[in-house]
Design a protein around this motif. Structure first.
Motif, PDB file in Angstrom:
ATOM      1  N   LEU A  16       0.832  -1.205   0.000  1.00 51.07           N
ATOM      2  CA  LEU A  16       0.000   0.000   0.000  1.00 51.07           C
ATOM      3  C   LEU A  16       0.868   1.258   0.000  1.00 51.07           C
ATOM      4  CD1 LEU A  16      -2.849  -0.970   2.479  1.00 51.07           C
ATOM      5  CD2 LEU A  16      -2.995  -0.800  -0.014  1.00 51.07           C
ATOM      6  N   VAL A  59      -4.794  -3.082  -2.755  1.00 48.17           N
ATOM      7  CA  VAL A  59      -5.976  -2.497  -2.110  1.00 48.17           C
ATOM      8  C   VAL A  59      -7.094  -3.536  -2.028  1.00 48.17           C
ATOM      9  CG1 VAL A  59      -7.790  -0.744  -2.331  1.00 48.17           C
ATOM     10  CG2 VAL A  59      -5.399  -0.119  -2.702  1.00 48.17           C
ATOM     11  N   LEU A  71      -3.596   2.278   8.506  1.00 51.06           N
ATOM     12  CA  LEU A  71      -4.542   3.044   7.698  1.00 51.06           C
ATOM     13  C   LEU A  71      -4.748   4.448   8.246  1.00 51.06           C
ATOM     14  CD1 LEU A  71      -7.206   0.307   6.940  1.00 51.06           C
ATOM     15  CD2 LEU A  71      -5.415   1.165   5.424  1.00 51.06           C
ATOM     16  N   VAL A  76      -0.506   5.560   4.051  1.00 53.98           N
ATOM     17  CA  VAL A  76      -1.168   4.970   2.889  1.00 53.98           C
ATOM     18  C   VAL A  76      -1.792   6.071   2.042  1.00 53.98           C
ATOM     19  CG1 VAL A  76      -3.024   3.412   2.148  1.00 53.98           C
ATOM     20  CG2 VAL A  76      -1.573   2.781   4.092  1.00 53.98           C
ATOM     21  N   THR A 101      -7.269   5.617  -4.820  1.00 54.30           N
ATOM     22  CA  THR A 101      -7.286   6.366  -3.558  1.00 54.30           C
ATOM     23  C   THR A 101      -8.673   6.333  -2.929  1.00 54.30           C
ATOM     24  OG1 THR A 101      -5.457   7.766  -4.250  1.00 54.30           O
ATOM     25  CG2 THR A 101      -6.859   8.622  -2.496  1.00 54.30           C
ATOM     26  N   GLU A 104      -8.944   3.088  -1.293  1.00 51.83           N
ATOM     27  CA  GLU A 104      -8.111   3.057  -0.079  1.00 51.83           C
ATOM     28  C   GLU A 104      -8.815   3.757   1.078  1.00 51.83           C
ATOM     29  OE1 GLU A 104      -3.446   2.950  -1.312  1.00 51.83           O
ATOM     30  OE2 GLU A 104      -4.514   4.826  -1.664  1.00 51.83           O
ATOM     31  N   LEU A 107     -11.002   1.456   2.982  1.00 50.19           N
ATOM     32  CA  LEU A 107     -10.439   0.267   3.610  1.00 50.19           C
ATOM     33  C   LEU A 107     -10.714   0.260   5.108  1.00 50.19           C
ATOM     34  CD1 LEU A 107      -6.918  -0.163   1.945  1.00 50.19           C
ATOM     35  CD2 LEU A 107      -8.936  -1.592   1.620  1.00 50.19           C
TER      36      LEU A 107
END
Length: 146
Positions: A16, A59, A71, A76, A101, A104, A107
């Motif tokens: 990541l 991801v 995270l 990241v 992105t 992400e 996440l």
């Protein structure tokens, strides 16, 4: 955490971070070439796309598989990442897959004490991701050395 849990989690966390950095390296290379360096521009573009694919795969495998701490750390992505990608795309004329992105940002990690249990399939996918990442970095190194 077990050795398998550490391997999968650490691998994904590193991807990541570093796949994004390597994508940026390829972008900077592409942006730095003059128009007469068309072959080099194409090669840098290809590497940029390959790192986007690698990052996208990381991801996809990371939801629930990486630590919340990572995270939330800003390593990241940050609240500024999406805007920076938009500005970079505008200023360089290079398309960036900004959807990565966005994914992400959605996440979810696991908290300490609630480590996930990874299937053999997941371990194999991470092993493949690691191998592919090493090969791709090798190509980037060779390109930069030329």
């Amino acid at each position: 955490m077990s050795d398998t849990q550490t391997y999968v989690t650490s691998s994904l966390e590193l991807h990541l971070f570093f796949a994004r950095i390597m994508r940026e390296h390829a972008l900077f290379l592409k942006a730095g070439f003059l128009p007469q360096n068309a072959n080099e521009i194409r090669e840098a573009e290809h590497l940029l796309r390959q790192f986007e694919i690698l990052l996208s795969r990381a991801v996809a495998l990371s939801n629930g598989s990486v630590r919340c701490l990572v995270l939330e750390s800003g390593e990241v992505f940050t609240p500024f990442t999406a805007r920076a990608e938009c500005q970079t795309q505008r200023l360089t004329g290079s398309f960036l897959d900004r959807g990565i992105t966005a994914r992400e940002a959605k996440l979810r990690g696991f908290s300490c004490g609630k480590e996930p249990c990874f299937s053999r399939r997941m371990v194999c996918q991470v092993q493949r991701l690691n191998r592919d990442g090493l090969v791709l970095v090798g190509h980037l190194i060779a390109f930069k050395e030329r």
